[in-house]
Design a protein around this motif. Structure first.
Motif, PDB file in Angstrom:
ATOM      1  N   GLY A  28       0.222  -1.067   0.036  1.00 29.17           N
ATOM      2  CA  GLY A  28       0.369   0.152   0.294  1.00 29.17           C
ATOM      3  C   GLY A  28       0.710   1.251  -0.001  1.00 29.17           C
ATOM      4  N   ALA A  29       2.177   1.035   1.048  1.00 30.27           N
ATOM      5  CA  ALA A  29       3.608   2.255   0.902  1.00 30.27           C
ATOM      6  C   ALA A  29       3.853   2.191  -0.345  1.00 30.27           C
ATOM      7  CB  ALA A  29       4.139   2.244   2.120  1.00 30.27           C
ATOM      8  N   ALA A  59       9.348   4.512   0.401  1.00 26.49           N
ATOM      9  CA  ALA A  59       8.064   4.563   0.551  1.00 26.49           C
ATOM     10  C   ALA A  59       7.704   2.694   2.009  1.00 26.49           C
ATOM     11  CB  ALA A  59       7.311   3.527  -0.091  1.00 26.49           C
ATOM     12  N   VAL A  60       9.397   2.126   2.240  1.00 24.52           N
ATOM     13  CA  VAL A  60       8.825   0.837   3.653  1.00 24.52           C
ATOM     14  C   VAL A  60       9.456   1.763   4.657  1.00 24.52           C
ATOM     15  CG1 VAL A  60      10.440  -1.060   4.155  1.00 24.52           C
ATOM     16  CG2 VAL A  60       9.565  -0.916   1.468  1.00 24.52           C
ATOM     17  N   PHE A  61       9.776   2.837   4.641  1.00 25.13           N
ATOM     18  CA  PHE A  61      10.212   3.528   5.357  1.00 25.13           C
ATOM     19  C   PHE A  61       9.065   4.568   6.072  1.00 25.13           C
ATOM     20  CE2 PHE A  61      14.306   2.016   4.048  1.00 25.13           C
ATOM     21  CZ  PHE A  61      14.719   1.482   5.048  1.00 25.13           C
ATOM     22  N   ASP A  62       8.148   4.792   5.043  1.00 24.45           N
ATOM     23  CA  ASP A  62       6.790   5.434   5.754  1.00 24.45           C
ATOM     24  C   ASP A  62       6.319   4.389   6.336  1.00 24.45           C
ATOM     25  OD1 ASP A  62       8.383   7.943   4.441  1.00 24.45           O
ATOM     26  OD2 ASP A  62       6.980   7.545   2.309  1.00 24.45           O
ATOM     27  N   PHE A  63       5.713   3.849   5.410  1.00 26.46           N
ATOM     28  CA  PHE A  63       5.126   2.256   6.137  1.00 26.46           C
ATOM     29  C   PHE A  63       5.313   2.322   7.607  1.00 26.46           C
ATOM     30  CE2 PHE A  63       4.851  -1.720   7.325  1.00 26.46           C
ATOM     31  CZ  PHE A  63       3.412  -1.965   7.588  1.00 26.46           C
ATOM     32  N   LEU A 108      18.547  -1.407   7.588  1.00 24.60           N
ATOM     33  CA  LEU A 108      17.936  -0.892   8.297  1.00 24.60           C
ATOM     34  C   LEU A 108      16.348  -0.767   8.306  1.00 24.60           C
ATOM     35  CD1 LEU A 108      19.385   2.383   5.561  1.00 24.60           C
ATOM     36  CD2 LEU A 108      20.003   1.986   8.142  1.00 24.60           C
ATOM     37  N   ALA A 109      16.146  -1.306   7.373  1.00 25.06           N
ATOM     38  CA  ALA A 109      14.090  -1.758   8.407  1.00 25.06           C
ATOM     39  C   ALA A 109      13.981  -2.189   9.318  1.00 25.06           C
ATOM     40  CB  ALA A 109      13.491  -1.906   7.107  1.00 25.06           C
ATOM     41  N   GLU A 110      14.756  -3.112   9.047  1.00 28.13           N
ATOM     42  CA  GLU A 110      15.229  -4.793  10.454  1.00 28.13           C
ATOM     43  C   GLU A 110      14.911  -4.163  11.996  1.00 28.13           C
ATOM     44  OE1 GLU A 110      13.084  -6.874  10.154  1.00 28.13           O
ATOM     45  OE2 GLU A 110      12.982  -7.866   7.680  1.00 28.13           O
ATOM     46  N   THR A 139      12.332   7.030  14.979  1.00 30.29           N
ATOM     47  CA  THR A 139      13.203   5.867  14.412  1.00 30.29           C
ATOM     48  C   THR A 139      13.287   5.629  12.446  1.00 30.29           C
ATOM     49  OG1 THR A 139      13.500   5.248  16.143  1.00 30.29           O
ATOM     50  CG2 THR A 139      14.373   3.538  14.566  1.00 30.29           C
ATOM     51  N   ALA A 140      11.856   5.499  12.310  1.00 29.29           N
ATOM     52  CA  ALA A 140      11.125   5.170  10.864  1.00 29.29           C
ATOM     53  C   ALA A 140      12.314   6.574  10.106  1.00 29.29           C
ATOM     54  CB  ALA A 140       9.547   5.070  10.631  1.00 29.29           C
ATOM     55  N   ALA A 141      11.606   7.428  10.307  1.00 26.75           N
ATOM     56  CA  ALA A 141      12.637   8.756   9.984  1.00 26.75           C
ATOM     57  C   ALA A 141      13.490   9.228   9.756  1.00 26.75           C
ATOM     58  CB  ALA A 141      12.038   9.999  10.676  1.00 26.75           C
TER      59      ALA A 141
END
Length: 183
Positions: A67-68, A81-85, A149-151, A165-167
């Motif tokens: 979706g993101a 977008a993964v990081f926006d999610f 990074l995402a994990e 942390t996501a930002a």
């Protein structure tokens, strides 16, 4: 909601909030309103229920990430977008980190089936990010870096309770992407 869906949804909520080992099947029965006999007909063991919860979580994760990505404009934006999610997810009241990591930490050494299900989800996410990197025309080495990074952001946000942390992870991803593309 069907009996099976009700049990999985209830178990998911309970396991995620309290841990798998802390929640017994009697609690799942009480909270779901489904008889223990019916639960064991649907899920012959607690491991079977745990695997159903992990499948449910995989669908949620894929839906959220996809979706993101769908709302992003450019191929590079899709990578970010993964990081926006993650940023949205980290702000949810019930955020407790990655259920897959949590379940693996709790049960991975004692349940081969759970460990395999977690590895499968993580591998699937790695493949998805690798596809996005290819679509963006990036080098293959970028995908595992973005996945790390995402994990790492998921684990850090769960421990620190800092949704920002996501930002920070997104900013690091932007730097990696810029360097990988040479611009």
């Amino acid at each position: 909601m069907t009996g099976e869906a009700q049990v999985v949804s209830t178990a998911d909520r309970l396991f995620y909030a309290h841990g798998v080992q802390a929640v017994g099947m009697d609690t799942v029965r009480t909270e779901s309103g489904v008889s223990l006999k019916r639960i064991y007909t649907l899920f012959p063991s607690k491991d079977d229920l745990i695997l159903a919860v992990l499948q449910h979580r995989t669908k949620q994760w894929n839906t959220g990430v996809d979706g993101a990505i769908a709302t992003a404009g450019t191929p590079r934006d899709k990578l970010l977008a993964v990081f926006d999610f993650l940023a949205e997810w980290f702000r949810e009241d019930d955020f407790r980190g990655c259920a897959f990591i949590n379940f693996f930490g709790e049960l991975g050494g004692g349940s081969t089936r759970v460990a395999e299900a977690v590895r499968e989800q993580k591998t699937s996410f790695q493949r998805r990010v690798a596809e996005l990197v290819v679509e963006a025309g990036g080098p293959a080495f970028l995908a595992p870096q973005l996945v790390l990074l995402a994990e790492g952001a998921q684990t850090t946000a769960a421990i620190t309770r800092d949704p920002d942390t996501a930002a920070h992870a997104r900013a690091a991803a932007e730097t990696l992407i810029r360097c990988a593309f040479g611009r």
